[in-house]
Scaffold this motif. Sequence first.
Motif, PDB file in Angstrom:
ATOM      1  N   LEU A  96      -4.070   1.917  -9.331  1.00  0.00           N
ATOM      2  CA  LEU A  96      -2.816   2.716  -9.855  1.00  0.00           C
ATOM      3  C   LEU A  96      -3.336   4.166  -9.973  1.00  0.00           C
ATOM      4  O   LEU A  96      -4.272   4.878  -9.469  1.00  0.00           O
ATOM      5  CB  LEU A  96      -2.237   2.126 -11.125  1.00  0.00           C
ATOM      6  N   PHE A 102       0.495  14.512  -8.974  1.00  0.00           N
ATOM      7  CA  PHE A 102       0.218  13.961  -7.390  1.00  0.00           C
ATOM      8  C   PHE A 102       0.943  15.045  -6.534  1.00  0.00           C
ATOM      9  O   PHE A 102       1.565  14.728  -5.517  1.00  0.00           O
ATOM     10  CB  PHE A 102       0.922  12.721  -7.240  1.00  0.00           C
ATOM     11  N   GLU A 153       7.089   2.925   3.061  1.00  0.00           N
ATOM     12  CA  GLU A 153       8.194   3.074   3.853  1.00  0.00           C
ATOM     13  C   GLU A 153       8.253   4.509   4.527  1.00  0.00           C
ATOM     14  O   GLU A 153       8.555   4.917   5.778  1.00  0.00           O
ATOM     15  CB  GLU A 153       9.329   3.132   3.102  1.00  0.00           C
ATOM     16  N   GLY A 198       8.551  -4.897  -0.891  1.00  0.00           N
ATOM     17  CA  GLY A 198       7.516  -4.999  -1.427  1.00  0.00           C
ATOM     18  C   GLY A 198       7.856  -6.088  -2.469  1.00  0.00           C
ATOM     19  O   GLY A 198       7.138  -7.029  -2.994  1.00  0.00           O
ATOM     20  N   PHE A 203      -2.233  -4.437  -4.896  1.00  0.00           N
ATOM     21  CA  PHE A 203      -1.193  -3.494  -4.699  1.00  0.00           C
ATOM     22  C   PHE A 203      -2.058  -2.069  -5.175  1.00  0.00           C
ATOM     23  O   PHE A 203      -3.011  -1.946  -6.024  1.00  0.00           O
ATOM     24  CB  PHE A 203      -0.225  -3.478  -5.949  1.00  0.00           C
ATOM     25  N   ILE A 220       0.819  -1.210   0.081  1.00  0.00           N
ATOM     26  CA  ILE A 220      -0.022  -0.067   0.194  1.00  0.00           C
ATOM     27  C   ILE A 220       0.986   1.066  -0.045  1.00  0.00           C
ATOM     28  O   ILE A 220       2.041   1.196   0.363  1.00  0.00           O
ATOM     29  CB  ILE A 220      -1.089  -0.010   1.322  1.00  0.00           C
ATOM     30  N   PRO A 221       0.309   2.359  -0.515  1.00  0.00           N
ATOM     31  CA  PRO A 221       1.034   3.683  -0.449  1.00  0.00           C
ATOM     32  C   PRO A 221       0.935   4.543   0.641  1.00  0.00           C
ATOM     33  O   PRO A 221       0.177   4.109   1.587  1.00  0.00           O
ATOM     34  CB  PRO A 221       0.367   4.353  -1.635  1.00  0.00           C
ATOM     35  N   TRP A 222       1.250   5.631   0.574  1.00  0.00           N
ATOM     36  CA  TRP A 222       1.650   6.617   1.716  1.00  0.00           C
ATOM     37  C   TRP A 222       0.318   7.620   1.872  1.00  0.00           C
ATOM     38  O   TRP A 222       0.284   8.324   2.816  1.00  0.00           O
ATOM     39  CB  TRP A 222       2.953   7.426   1.786  1.00  0.00           C
ATOM     40  N   ASN A 223      -0.379   7.545   0.850  1.00  0.00           N
ATOM     41  CA  ASN A 223      -1.352   8.822   0.727  1.00  0.00           C
ATOM     42  C   ASN A 223      -2.512   8.500   1.843  1.00  0.00           C
ATOM     43  O   ASN A 223      -3.238   9.651   2.463  1.00  0.00           O
ATOM     44  CB  ASN A 223      -1.742   9.417  -0.542  1.00  0.00           C
ATOM     45  N   GLU A 236       0.395  12.566 -14.152  1.00  0.00           N
ATOM     46  CA  GLU A 236      -0.060  12.673 -12.959  1.00  0.00           C
ATOM     47  C   GLU A 236       0.869  13.471 -12.036  1.00  0.00           C
ATOM     48  O   GLU A 236       1.994  13.090 -12.104  1.00  0.00           O
ATOM     49  CB  GLU A 236      -0.283  11.305 -12.300  1.00  0.00           C
ATOM     50  N   LYS A 244       2.552  -4.976   3.518  1.00  0.00           N
ATOM     51  CA  LYS A 244       3.694  -4.106   3.482  1.00  0.00           C
ATOM     52  C   LYS A 244       3.300  -2.672   3.411  1.00  0.00           C
ATOM     53  O   LYS A 244       2.641  -2.038   2.432  1.00  0.00           O
ATOM     54  CB  LYS A 244       4.753  -4.318   2.389  1.00  0.00           C
ATOM     55  N   CYS A 246      -5.201   9.356  -5.709  1.00  0.00           N
ATOM     56  CA  CYS A 246      -5.163   8.602  -6.866  1.00  0.00           C
ATOM     57  C   CYS A 246      -6.544   9.170  -7.664  1.00  0.00           C
ATOM     58  O   CYS A 246      -6.073   9.373  -9.023  1.00  0.00           O
ATOM     59  CB  CYS A 246      -5.208   7.120  -6.635  1.00  0.00           C
ATOM     60  N   GLY A 254      -0.643   1.913  -5.752  1.00  0.00           N
ATOM     61  CA  GLY A 254       0.517   2.574  -5.736  1.00  0.00           C
ATOM     62  C   GLY A 254       0.786   3.346  -7.261  1.00  0.00           C
ATOM     63  O   GLY A 254      -0.421   3.340  -8.118  1.00  0.00           O
ATOM     64  N   SER A 255       2.181   3.488  -7.642  1.00  0.00           N
ATOM     65  CA  SER A 255       2.038   4.371  -9.043  1.00  0.00           C
ATOM     66  C   SER A 255       2.070   3.326 -10.074  1.00  0.00           C
ATOM     67  O   SER A 255       2.201   1.925 -10.058  1.00  0.00           O
ATOM     68  CB  SER A 255       3.592   4.616  -9.099  1.00  0.00           C
TER      69      SER A 255
HETATM   70  P1  NAI Z   1       5.228   3.691  -5.235  1.00  0.00           P
HETATM   71  O1  NAI Z   1       4.302   2.908  -6.142  1.00  0.00           O
HETATM   72  O2  NAI Z   1       6.658   3.414  -5.516  1.00  0.00           O
HETATM   73  O3  NAI Z   1       5.056   3.108  -3.983  1.00  0.00           O
HETATM   74  C1  NAI Z   1       3.675   2.439  -3.504  1.00  0.00           C
HETATM   75  C2  NAI Z   1       4.151   1.120  -2.680  1.00  0.00           C
HETATM   76  O4  NAI Z   1       5.181   0.152  -3.437  1.00  0.00           O
HETATM   77  C3  NAI Z   1       5.070   1.419  -1.583  1.00  0.00           C
HETATM   78  O5  NAI Z   1       4.639   0.475  -0.504  1.00  0.00           O
HETATM   79  C4  NAI Z   1       6.422   0.806  -2.052  1.00  0.00           C
HETATM   80  O6  NAI Z   1       7.321   0.546  -0.908  1.00  0.00           O
HETATM   81  C5  NAI Z   1       6.283  -0.154  -3.000  1.00  0.00           C
HETATM   82  N1  NAI Z   1       6.931  -0.667  -3.879  1.00  0.00           N
HETATM   83  C6  NAI Z   1       7.677   0.344  -4.471  1.00  0.00           C
HETATM   84  N2  NAI Z   1       8.654  -0.388  -5.491  1.00  0.00           N
HETATM   85  C7  NAI Z   1       7.994  -1.655  -5.518  1.00  0.00           C
HETATM   86  C8  NAI Z   1       8.353  -2.988  -5.901  1.00  0.00           C
HETATM   87  N3  NAI Z   1       9.287  -2.859  -6.983  1.00  0.00           N
HETATM   88  N4  NAI Z   1       7.656  -3.851  -5.901  1.00  0.00           N
HETATM   89  C9  NAI Z   1       6.861  -3.879  -4.680  1.00  0.00           C
HETATM   90  N5  NAI Z   1       6.481  -3.020  -3.925  1.00  0.00           N
HETATM   91  C10 NAI Z   1       7.065  -1.732  -4.464  1.00  0.00           C
HETATM   92  O7  NAI Z   1       4.886   5.114  -5.128  1.00  0.00           O
HETATM   93  P2  NAI Z   1       5.805   6.315  -4.651  1.00  0.00           P
HETATM   94  O8  NAI Z   1       7.113   5.938  -5.362  1.00  0.00           O
HETATM   95  O9  NAI Z   1       5.486   6.167  -3.073  1.00  0.00           O
HETATM   96  O10 NAI Z   1       5.071   7.473  -5.459  1.00  0.00           O
HETATM   97  C11 NAI Z   1       5.425   7.903  -6.559  1.00  0.00           C
HETATM   98  C12 NAI Z   1       4.338   8.083  -7.549  1.00  0.00           C
HETATM   99  O11 NAI Z   1       3.244   7.198  -7.456  1.00  0.00           O
HETATM  100  C13 NAI Z   1       3.425   9.355  -6.797  1.00  0.00           C
HETATM  101  O12 NAI Z   1       4.020  10.605  -7.218  1.00  0.00           O
HETATM  102  C14 NAI Z   1       2.035   9.036  -7.608  1.00  0.00           C
HETATM  103  O13 NAI Z   1       2.225   9.483  -8.834  1.00  0.00           O
HETATM  104  C15 NAI Z   1       1.771   7.452  -7.723  1.00  0.00           C
HETATM  105  N6  NAI Z   1       1.271   7.108  -6.370  1.00  0.00           N
HETATM  106  C16 NAI Z   1      -0.136   6.625  -6.547  1.00  0.00           C
HETATM  107  C17 NAI Z   1      -0.860   6.295  -5.624  1.00  0.00           C
HETATM  108  C18 NAI Z   1      -2.189   5.898  -5.645  1.00  0.00           C
HETATM  109  O14 NAI Z   1      -3.046   5.793  -4.819  1.00  0.00           O
HETATM  110  N7  NAI Z   1      -2.611   5.277  -6.836  1.00  0.00           N
HETATM  111  C19 NAI Z   1      -0.330   6.180  -4.155  1.00  0.00           C
HETATM  112  C20 NAI Z   1       1.022   6.635  -4.199  1.00  0.00           C
HETATM  113  C21 NAI Z   1       1.720   7.043  -5.063  1.00  0.00           C
END
Ligand code: NAI
Length: 775
Positions: free
Chosen positions: A264, A392, A192, A225, A239, A163-166, A390, A189, A297, A241-242
Motif C-alpha cells: 500500500l 502521491f 483503468e 477489481g 493487491f 495493480i495500480p497505474w504508476n 501521502e 486486473k 509508493c 494500491g491505496s
Molecule cells: P486505487 O487503490 O483506487 O487503485 C489501485 C487499483 O485498485 C486499480 O486497479 C483500481 O481499479 C483497483 N480498485 C479500486 N477500487 C477497488 C476495489 N474496491 N476493489 C478492488 N480493486 C479496486 O488507487 P487510485 O485511486 O488509482 O489512487 C489513489 C491513491 O492511492 C493515490 O493518490 C496514492 O495515494 C495511492 N496509490 C498508491 C499506489 C502504490 O503503489 N502503493 C499506487 C497507486 C495509488
Amino acid sequence: MTDVADIFATLEYGPAPEADGEVRAWLAAKAPFGHVIDGAQAVGDGFKTHNPATGEVLAEVSQGTAADVDAAVKAARRAQPEWAALSGHQRARHLYALARQVQKHARALAVLETLDTGKPIRESRDIDLPLVARHFYYHAGMAQLMAENLPGREAIGVCGQIIPWNFPLLMLAWKVAPALAMGNTVVLKPAEQTPLTALMFAELAQAAGLPKGVLNIVTGDGTTGAALVAHPDVDKIAFTGSTTVGRAIREATAGTGKALTLELGGKSPYIVFDDADIDSAVEGLVDAIWFNGGQVCCAGARLLVHEAIADRFHDKLKARMDGLRMGDPLDKCIDVGSLIAASDCARVAALVEQTEGEVYQAGPVPQTGAFYPPTLITGLHSSDPLMQEEIFGPVLVSTTFRTPVEAVQLANNTRYGLAASLWTENVNLALDLAPKLEAGIIWVNATNLMDAAAGFGGTKESGFGREGGWAGLRAYTKPVGDAKKLPALHIPTGEMAAAGPLDRTPKLYIGGKQARPDGGYVRGVFGPKGACLGEVAEANRKDIRNAVEAAAKASGWSKTSGHLRAQILYYMAENLSARADEFAARLHAQTGQDGTAEVEAALDRLFTCAAWADKYEGRATGVPIRGIALGMPSPVGVIGAFAAEQTPLLAMVSVVGAAMAMGNRLVLAAPETAPLTATDFYQVLDTSDVPGGVINILTGSHAELAPHLAGHMEVDACWSFSSTDISSVIEREAAGNLKRTWVNYGQTHDFAAPQMDRFLEAATEVKTIWVPYGE
Ligand code: NAI
C-alpha cells in the motif's frame, strides 16, 4: 524546423523524442481492446484510455463485468492443475520465453508505457523495462529450483491480482512472474488508467506459447477489481494500491480463506545527516521524490535534514530543481513527465495551496497536459498534514532534526512503514539506525533501489507480505496437504465446588504480574466428566487493553539478542521440566488424556524455539548493483494469539516459544477447555527471568475477546488456532491498522509436527537493507 546545425548555433534545447509510430500503428490495428480470457479476446462495453501528457485518447478498452471476471476465473481454474503439474523446468522455460519477449519488444513496451502513464521514456526504457525482464528471468530460476528448495510447498491455485497505474508493466511482472513460477494461474486486473501494456504483454505471452488460461487479463475500474476480490473461486488476492482500497479488500476477504498480500501507500523519510556526501544526497533526493513525478509508493517524500546543514542543503536542492526539465515524456532528455491525470494535478495543487510552509517550485510547466511542477515545502512540523498524508505527486516536504534519536522519532512518526533512505558517511551510525527505522526497506546512501531478488513490502499501514526474493515466493505457495476440520468446541460443565475458607480470585497474567480481572467475573473449569478442577478469570476488553499496553511497553525485548532469548527459553524448559508431573496431571484432569508425552513434546518444542532464536538468520542477497541487500528478519511486534484446544500445552508453548524466540511480545488467550494449563504456566514464566510484559495471558471466552484483541491498534499481528469460529472477525477487525493475521478457518493445526518455518515466518517480517559498496 530546427536542425542540428541551428541548435549548435544557438545552443537551444533540441527535443529528441522517441519514435512512437510502431506503437500507434499497433494501437490502431488492435483497438477496441477486449479482455484476454482463456487465450481469446473478449470485447465488451468500453471506456477510453488517455495519454495524460496531451489529453489525447489512446484506445478504447473493455470494462470488465462480474461475468467477465467469472469467465476469467473459470479459465484460470481449468488451466491450473496442468500448469502446476508441469515440471519446474518446463515452467522455467515458459518464464524464460516471457523474459526474452520483453527484451525483444522492450522499446515498444516502453513507448506504450510512456504514452499511457505520462512517465518519461528515460524511466520506462531504462528502469521499468529492464526490471520487468529481470523479474521474469529471476523467477524462471525460481521455477527451476522450486522442487528442491521449497519442499512441502505447492501452488496456492488461482490468484487474483490488482495493480495500480504508476508502474503498470512492472507491477504486472512483480505479480505475474512469481505466481506463474510457483504453478499458480492468474487473473490480472490492470488499473483503468493504464491497461495497455498488460494487453500488449498478453499478446506477447500468447506468441511465446504460454498455455491458454494461465494468464488472463480483465480490464476495468474498481468495480471490476471488487468483483475479482469477491469471486468465491479465487484462492489469493495480491493487491498494490491505496491504503483505503487495501483496507476494503482486507474487509471483503475476511473469513473467506483467501490468501492476501497488500502493498500500500507510504510517506517514506529521507534522512540526511550533516556528515553525508551532500551532493550525492541531493542527487538521490531528486530521484527519491521526482522519479515518476513522485507517484511512487516508496517515494522519499519526507525530507528530514540535519539542522546544521538544512539551509545549505535546501539551497543546493533548489538549484538542482531549477535544472529539471519538464515536458513531452517521449523526449529522451526529459526529467519530469506528467502526472497520471489532470484531476491529480488539481488534487495536488489543492493540497499545496493549503500549506503554511514555504513553497518553492521549479518551472517552466508545460501549458497542456497533466503537468505539476517539482515542489519543495520547507519549515513544516512533523504533525503537519502534509508531513503525514501521502501526496502521491512531485511534492517534497521538509523538516529538520538535531540528533540521531530525534531523526528516528521523526522518521517513525507516521502510520506508514514502507521505506526509508539514510544518508551519512558514518557506517556505524547507518547500521545503528537501520534496524530502528520502522520500514520494510532501508536504503543506505541510496534510494529507490529495487530488484527481483530483494524483498519489497512494508510494515504498519503500508501493508503486509513481501514481493521479490524467497519471501515473495512463499506468498505464492502453501503447505502441501489438507488440514482437517476442527471438532466443535465442547467446554465441559459441572457443579462448582464449595469455596474454601481462603477463597482466591483467579488472576490474569499481565506485565509480569498476576492481575485481578477488571470485571471480577470468574468461570469454573471442569474435567471431561464434570469434576470441578478450579476457576479462571473472565477477561474483558479492559483487561485486553492492559495486557496490550504491557506488551507494548516491553519493546526492549525486541532489541535483545537471539542468544539472550535462547537462554531464557532454555530456562523456561528447565522450569517446566521441574514441574513435568504436575503439568501432566493437570493435562490429564482437563482433557482425560495422558499428559506425560505432551509435556515431553512441549519441552522439546521449547528447545527447538530456543535453538532457532539465534539461528533464524537473514540473507545477504546478490542484487545486480555494486552492493548487497540484507534481508533481515525483524520481529512483528505485539502479537495477539488465541490458543488451540488440542494438545493445549504443546500448542501454547509453540506459540509462546516462536513469538519470544523472534523477539515479539505476546498477548495470549488461554485455551478455553484447558485454561489451567495456561494459569499454571505463570509460575514457569515467573521463575524463568522472562521480562514483564513479554508474555501476557488472559483467560476467558475467545468469542468475546477476539474483536477487541484483533481490533486493538497497538497489536501488530493476530493469530488464531482456536476451536471457536473467530477467523472472520479477526480478519475483519484487523483491517483497522492492517495487522498481519494467521487464522485457522476452523481447521486443525498439527502441532506435533514442529512446522517451525511457518511459525518463524509469521513471527517476523523481512526488512531489506540496501548497502551499496560505493563508486
Ligand atoms: P486505487 O487503490 O483506487 O487503485 C489501485 C487499483 O485498485 C486499480 O486497479 C483500481 O481499479 C483497483 N480498485 C479500486 N477500487 C477497488 C476495489 N474496491 N476493489 C478492488 N480493486 C479496486 O488507487 P487510485 O485511486 O488509482 O489512487 C489513489 C491513491 O492511492 C493515490 O493518490 C496514492 O495515494 C495511492 N496509490 C498508491 C499506489 C502504490 O503503489 N502503493 C499506487 C497507486 C495509488
